[in-house]
Scaffold this active site. Structure first.
Site, PDB file in Angstrom:
ATOM      1  N   GLY A 109       0.789  -1.229   0.000  1.00  0.00           N
ATOM      2  CA  GLY A 109       0.000   0.000   0.000  1.00  0.00           C
ATOM      3  C   GLY A 109       0.818   1.275   0.000  1.00  0.00           C
TER       4      GLY A 109
ATOM      5  N   GLY B   7       2.164   2.524  -2.770  1.00  0.00           N
ATOM      6  CA  GLY B   7       2.204   3.046  -4.140  1.00  0.00           C
ATOM      7  C   GLY B   7       3.299   2.408  -4.970  1.00  0.00           C
TER       8      GLY B   7
ATOM      9  CB  SER C 145      -1.807  -5.144  -5.789  1.00  0.00           C
ATOM     10  OG  SER C 145      -1.629  -4.037  -6.630  1.00  0.00           O
TER      11      SER C 145
ATOM     12  CD  GLU D 291      -4.796  -4.769  -8.735  1.00  0.00           C
ATOM     13  OE1 GLU D 291      -3.744  -5.378  -9.010  1.00  0.00           O
ATOM     14  OE2 GLU D 291      -4.808  -3.710  -8.079  1.00  0.00           O
TER      15      GLU D 291
ATOM     16  CG  ASP E 203       0.730  -0.862 -11.334  1.00  0.00           C
ATOM     17  OD1 ASP E 203       1.262   0.097 -11.927  1.00  0.00           O
ATOM     18  OD2 ASP E 203      -0.068  -0.730 -10.388  1.00  0.00           O
TER      19      ASP E 203
ATOM     20  CE1 TYR F 194      -6.253   4.504 -10.944  1.00  0.00           C
ATOM     21  CE2 TYR F 194      -8.256   3.333 -11.526  1.00  0.00           C
ATOM     22  CZ  TYR F 194      -6.919   3.585 -11.734  1.00  0.00           C
ATOM     23  OH  TYR F 194      -6.256   2.944 -12.743  1.00  0.00           O
TER      24      TYR F 194
HETATM   25  P1  ADP Z   1      -0.020  -1.280  -3.687  1.00  0.00           P
HETATM   26  O1  ADP Z   1      -0.248  -2.140  -4.869  1.00  0.00           O
HETATM   27  O2  ADP Z   1       0.290   0.127  -4.050  1.00  0.00           O
HETATM   28  O3  ADP Z   1       0.993  -1.828  -2.739  1.00  0.00           O
HETATM   29  P2  ADP Z   1      -2.735  -2.043  -3.186  1.00  0.00           P
HETATM   30  O4  ADP Z   1      -3.758  -1.580  -2.227  1.00  0.00           O
HETATM   31  O5  ADP Z   1      -3.056  -2.038  -4.632  1.00  0.00           O
HETATM   32  O6  ADP Z   1      -1.399  -1.210  -2.887  1.00  0.00           O
HETATM   33  O7  ADP Z   1      -2.314  -3.525  -2.842  1.00  0.00           O
HETATM   34  C1  ADP Z   1      -1.980  -3.880  -1.524  1.00  0.00           C
HETATM   35  C2  ADP Z   1      -2.776  -5.102  -1.124  1.00  0.00           C
HETATM   36  O8  ADP Z   1      -2.279  -6.245  -1.843  1.00  0.00           O
HETATM   37  C3  ADP Z   1      -2.612  -5.457   0.325  1.00  0.00           C
HETATM   38  O9  ADP Z   1      -3.530  -4.761   1.134  1.00  0.00           O
HETATM   39  C4  ADP Z   1      -2.881  -6.959   0.314  1.00  0.00           C
HETATM   40  O10 ADP Z   1      -4.269  -7.187   0.254  1.00  0.00           O
HETATM   41  C5  ADP Z   1      -2.293  -7.380  -1.010  1.00  0.00           C
HETATM   42  N1  ADP Z   1      -0.895  -7.845  -0.868  1.00  0.00           N
HETATM   43  C6  ADP Z   1       0.180  -7.385  -1.553  1.00  0.00           C
HETATM   44  N2  ADP Z   1       1.306  -8.061  -1.204  1.00  0.00           N
HETATM   45  C7  ADP Z   1       0.930  -8.970  -0.277  1.00  0.00           C
HETATM   46  C8  ADP Z   1       1.619  -9.963   0.494  1.00  0.00           C
HETATM   47  N3  ADP Z   1       2.932 -10.142   0.381  1.00  0.00           N
HETATM   48  N4  ADP Z   1       0.893 -10.705   1.343  1.00  0.00           N
HETATM   49  C9  ADP Z   1      -0.436 -10.521   1.474  1.00  0.00           C
HETATM   50  N5  ADP Z   1      -1.131  -9.610   0.793  1.00  0.00           N
HETATM   51  C10 ADP Z   1      -0.483  -8.833  -0.073  1.00  0.00           C
HETATM   52 MG    MG Z   2      -1.829  -1.904  -6.301  1.00  0.00          MG
END
Ligand code: ADP
Ligand code: MG
Length: 378
Positions: A116, A118, A122, A154, A166, A218
């Protein structure tokens, strides 16, 4: 034995069949235009998410993440379909769904991309899973298609209307390069981006701010762009020029005009940034980063006080340029700085954040790194 392999064995009682990794990313320039058929210029960061997978003999999928205390989530293969149920594991299930996997699996995740912030943890997660599955089942899916399938995961499974950038960069990036990606047809080319050789560095500033506008904001920006496209009878912002936009002012709302002006000028700035990189003109690159930030702040209205402060404090500490990155309303900013100025810049940003009573920011530096890889088979 690697950490993820050990975790896998401890959790599932046998070694994995495959381990893959995929990186997070920073978008150097080209923000909020991936869904407008624009160009973007991201690079992969060194931090990556690891995914280990083993086949099961029953029709269940077991998923755990080191970032979620290795707690195992179990779901029937036949229950994997888009719904609101589930939390983080939906990112994994979405990829299983979009790739059409019909086999029970044990899956262990270990992500080093900050969540989270940025930096697209994800996409790193989705792409590590997709890369592992593509290899494990010999699917032979090319990287462009894999990018579309992980985006579909996604969009349609998790329910986040993200663009294609991404996943593309997480899958296709090369070390020491930025990836010029044409979001219209997904064609891409690597552009040499050797910051280190020029004594420069990219400082990533995670503001730790997450304003609640994120989701709706968004979708609203996307909707504005779609509305302009419909009203002007064009296929996408890519077909628009500043002249045409000015001439069409009466056909769209004032807000739509500003949103469209960001899209049109940002697409131009990406192409200008490629020229700057090819000439190794980092001063001009810095100027373009600043212009991008101003456009995102003023025309697209997706910045926030924390991001503006991070950018202003970077520049007052001597950065060549800085801008917010990602969706906005929080998350991270990047600053192109002299490597010798890192500590000074960090200090200045920290001071300004304290003055404004913002949460303390986190800092990362990263050089352009390699995209998704298979780490280990069998
Ligand atoms: P960003 O992609 O910018 O980091 P997002 O909100 O799009 O932020 O994605 C973050 C979400 O992806 C987390 O809240 C979780 O649900 C999931 N996530 C990402 N990496 C992991 C991980 N290593 N383990 C568990 N969940 C993950
Ligand atoms: Mg993301």
């Amino acid at each position: 034995m690697s950490t993820i392999e050990r975790n896998f064995v401890l959790t599932f009682g046998q070694p994995p069949d495959i381990i893959a990794a995929a990186p997070g990313r920073v978008n150097l320039i080209g923000e909020h235009i991936d869904y407008s058929d624009g160009y973007v210029l991201p690079f992969a960061i060194a931090d990556r998410t690891y995914c280990a997978i083993g086949k099961r003999s029953d029709r269940r999928v077991h998923i755990a993440s080191a970032q979620r205390r290795n707690r195992v989530i179990s779901i029937k293969l036949d229950d994997i379909k888009p719904s609101r149920a589930g939390k983080w594991e939906r990112y994994v299930l979405g990829v299983i769904w979009s790739l059409g996997i019909n086999q029970g699996l044990d899956i262990m995740i270990d992500g080093q991309v900050p969540l989270g912030a940025g930096l697209s943890s994800s996409a790193a997660l989705e792409c590590s899973v997709a890369t592992a599955l593509n290899d494990l089942f010999s699917l032979g899916i090319d990287l462009e298609s894999l990018a579309r399938l992980t985006q579909k995961a996604e969009n349609d499974y998790v329910g986040v209307p993200c663009g294609i950038m991404d996943q593309s960069v997480s899958l296709m990036a090369n070390r020491g390069s930025a990836l010029l990606l044409d979001c219209r047809d997904l064609s891409s080319r690597n552009v040499s981006f050797d910051v280190a050789a020029s004594g420069l560095e990219l400082l990533i500033i995670d503001t730790q701010a997450h304003h609640s506008l994120t989701d709706g904001g968004y979708a609203q920006r996307r909707a504005s762009c779609e509305s302009v496209v419909a009203k002007l009878s064009i296929r996408s912002m890519r077909e628009l020029t500043l002249e045409k936009l000015e001439a069409s002012k009466d056909l769209i709302s004032g807000i739509e005009f500003m949103r469209a002006r960001h899209a049109v000028t940002e697409i131009r700035r990406v192409l200008d940034a490629v020229v700057a990189l090819e000439k190794e003109d980092f001063v001009d690159l810095g100027r373009l980063l600043n212009a991008s930030h101003a456009s995102l702040r003023d025309d697209y209205d997706v910045s926030c006080p924390e991001l503006n402060t991070a950018v202003a404090a970077s520049i007052s500490a001597g950065a060549l340029g800085a801008r917010m990155v990602g969706g906005g309303f929080g998350g991270s900013a990047i600053a192109l700085i002299k490597a010798s100025h890192t500590q000074e810049t960090i200090k200045n940003i920290e001071t300004q954040f304290r003055k404004n009573r913002f949460k303390a920011p986190r800092f990362f530096t990263s050089l352009p790194s390699q995209g998704a890889q298979i780490i280990q088979r069998g």
